[in-house]
Design a protein around this motif. Sequence first.
Motif, PDB file in Angstrom:
ATOM      1  N   LEU A 274      -8.513 -39.414 -24.731  1.00  0.00           N
ATOM      2  CA  LEU A 274      -7.673 -40.445 -24.109  1.00  0.00           C
ATOM      3  C   LEU A 274      -7.374 -41.571 -25.094  1.00  0.00           C
TER       4      LEU A 274
ATOM      5  N   ILE B 227      -3.548 -42.561 -26.052  1.00  0.00           N
ATOM      6  CA  ILE B 227      -3.068 -43.890 -25.666  1.00  0.00           C
ATOM      7  C   ILE B 227      -2.976 -44.811 -26.877  1.00  0.00           C
TER       8      ILE B 227
ATOM      9  N   ALA C 298       6.089 -41.100 -13.024  1.00  0.00           N
ATOM     10  CA  ALA C 298       5.800 -40.248 -14.175  1.00  0.00           C
ATOM     11  C   ALA C 298       6.655 -38.991 -14.223  1.00  0.00           C
TER      12      ALA C 298
ATOM     13  N   LEU D 224       5.849 -46.534 -20.408  1.00  0.00           N
ATOM     14  CA  LEU D 224       5.298 -45.648 -19.377  1.00  0.00           C
ATOM     15  C   LEU D 224       3.770 -45.696 -19.353  1.00  0.00           C
ATOM     16  N   VAL D 225       3.158 -45.657 -20.538  1.00  0.00           N
ATOM     17  CA  VAL D 225       1.694 -45.691 -20.597  1.00  0.00           C
ATOM     18  C   VAL D 225       1.161 -46.993 -20.013  1.00  0.00           C
TER      19      VAL D 225
ATOM     20  N   ILE E 107       1.241 -46.844 -16.276  1.00  0.00           N
ATOM     21  CA  ILE E 107       0.167 -45.999 -15.744  1.00  0.00           C
ATOM     22  C   ILE E 107      -1.182 -46.706 -15.839  1.00  0.00           C
ATOM     23  N   LEU E 108      -1.415 -47.425 -16.951  1.00  0.00           N
ATOM     24  CA  LEU E 108      -2.673 -48.167 -17.093  1.00  0.00           C
ATOM     25  C   LEU E 108      -2.796 -49.226 -16.014  1.00  0.00           C
TER      26      LEU E 108
ATOM     27  N   THR F  21      -3.691 -47.581 -12.766  1.00  0.00           N
ATOM     28  CA  THR F  21      -5.097 -47.174 -12.716  1.00  0.00           C
ATOM     29  C   THR F  21      -5.993 -48.369 -12.446  1.00  0.00           C
TER      30      THR F  21
ATOM     31  N   ASN G  25      -8.188 -48.865  -8.983  1.00  0.00           N
ATOM     32  CA  ASN G  25      -9.636 -48.973  -9.101  1.00  0.00           C
ATOM     33  C   ASN G  25     -10.177 -50.262  -8.511  1.00  0.00           C
TER      34      ASN G  25
END
Lengths: 282, 291
Positions: free
Chosen positions: A29, A33, A207, A257-258, A261-262, A265, A269
Amino acid sequence: MYRILSPKISQKIMKSIFWVSGLITIFILLIIIGYILLKGLPVINLEFIFAEPIDSGRAGGIFPMIISTAYVTLIALLVATPLGVGAAVYLAEYAGEGRLVAAIRFGAETLSSIPSIIFGLFGLAFFVIYLDMGWSVLSGGLTLALMALPTILAASEVSIESVNKSYSEGSLALGATKWQTVYQVVVPAAMPGITTGVILGMGRAIAEAAAILYTVGAALAIPISFMDPARPLPLHLYILATEGISLDNAYGTAAVLVIIILVITVVTNTLVDRYTKKMMGR
Amino acid sequence: MSRETDEFLIEKGLFLTAISSVIVIALIIIFIFWEGYPAIVNVGFFNFIFGMDWSPSNGLYGVFPMIIGSLAITGLSLLMAVPLGVFCAIFMAEIAPGKMRKILRPTLQTLSGIPSVVYGFFGLIILVPFMRVQFGGTGFSMLTASLILTVMILPIIVSVSEDAIKSVPSEYKEASLALGATHWQTIKNVIFPAAIPGVITSIILGMGRAIGETLAIIMVAGNVVQIPTSILDPVRALTSNIAIEMGYATGTHYNALFATGIVLIFMILILLVIANYFHYKKKVTVGGGYL
């Protein structure tokens, strides 16, 4: 022959193998990333975010793509959230254990394992051609709604089922009807879980590229009406990379995009953590 | 309106939302078959499934090399993802200290959330040149695609296997440890065997993901229609075939791409049935533990 190593030594060896496999996962990962952000972050600035692409994306920014992504995701969630949450309420609170319920569950499970390109084919045949919506934000958004539906359904059902039974019993005992109980007691208590489900569905919609490849068009302009064609971020990245248009802008788009997504997440969480703490506190 | 009619209408409304996924599945299958069926009739079932040549301009529509391509990429990625994933799952469920778990869980969530196009892009930029330097050729190959897929299916294998390992009743573990077995002996002989149905489910789910993955594979697999003779050969998957050619396909070609979709749907349905079988079995074995 079987026992070349003593149990203690094999225990030590295996434990280190387990540690290594856990560390490899984290390492993978970090590499992916890290590399995307390292190459992409320098490209990202206000101009990149808020400018229109120039010369099919060779230069300029990605503003229309950000709007496109927001637009199709919004349509997907507007359609999938009521359907998914409604279905979850029905399955958790109303349905028994009949054949029909088994069929509904199998349907949702199948829907979540259908490959995205099949959704794309269906979207093309059904929304674009049969319902004559053309290549548009609407066709793409509806196709994504179908993909987000099982995610929202599953997460909502689990959280509705885990609401303490004494809540609804208390409400029913006070003379509330079934629906009043569900609407005013059960669903609010399950809200963090439902929200998590919706955010996960949102992540899936943001995504996705294969499902919208042949439903949303690939227009470079900002979509205004929901019948306009558009080009969401993943599709833009796909076109930039495969057609070799601009490596720098591809890195920038991938990094955006990353980052999205981060953020998703981290948010899910935090929500789950709070929810679990709340439940444990009782 | 009375309270009863309200309640009745609401229940029916909720029921409608609940059957929406069944309706959607039915519509998807009907439309894909509707559009794909003419091609299967035109080309012939046998020629379509077992035909070795795919050349729309010559009227040849054989998907066999792509069926093999999809299965080969999937098989190779499972060879890498299953050991890594299962070890990682055991690590998370049995060995990792709390802090490691707190890092690993979001790591896996992020890995499963990263768009497949980003994986494909990473593969195209980093992995393809690397393979070209290491093994020669173009770098676009079955192995490259499988490596990317390995990372993509890792999260589902880990999370489902971890759940299965965690759901093994703790009495099993305690009894084994009380008998003097080491932790590893307990994992190997007690915990893991009890969790096997769940682990198999995780593998099947990973397989489904791998077979269904499209754009990431297109970007790194080379997409040549051929039965690969080495893992360094370029291959084309069923999904890639649809995505690459749908943009310009008309007539029988258009229908043949939907028919390719029918083959994919069948593969996924078979996997689902197998997964359900093991899921059912899991309930029985774990339930049996309490009897």
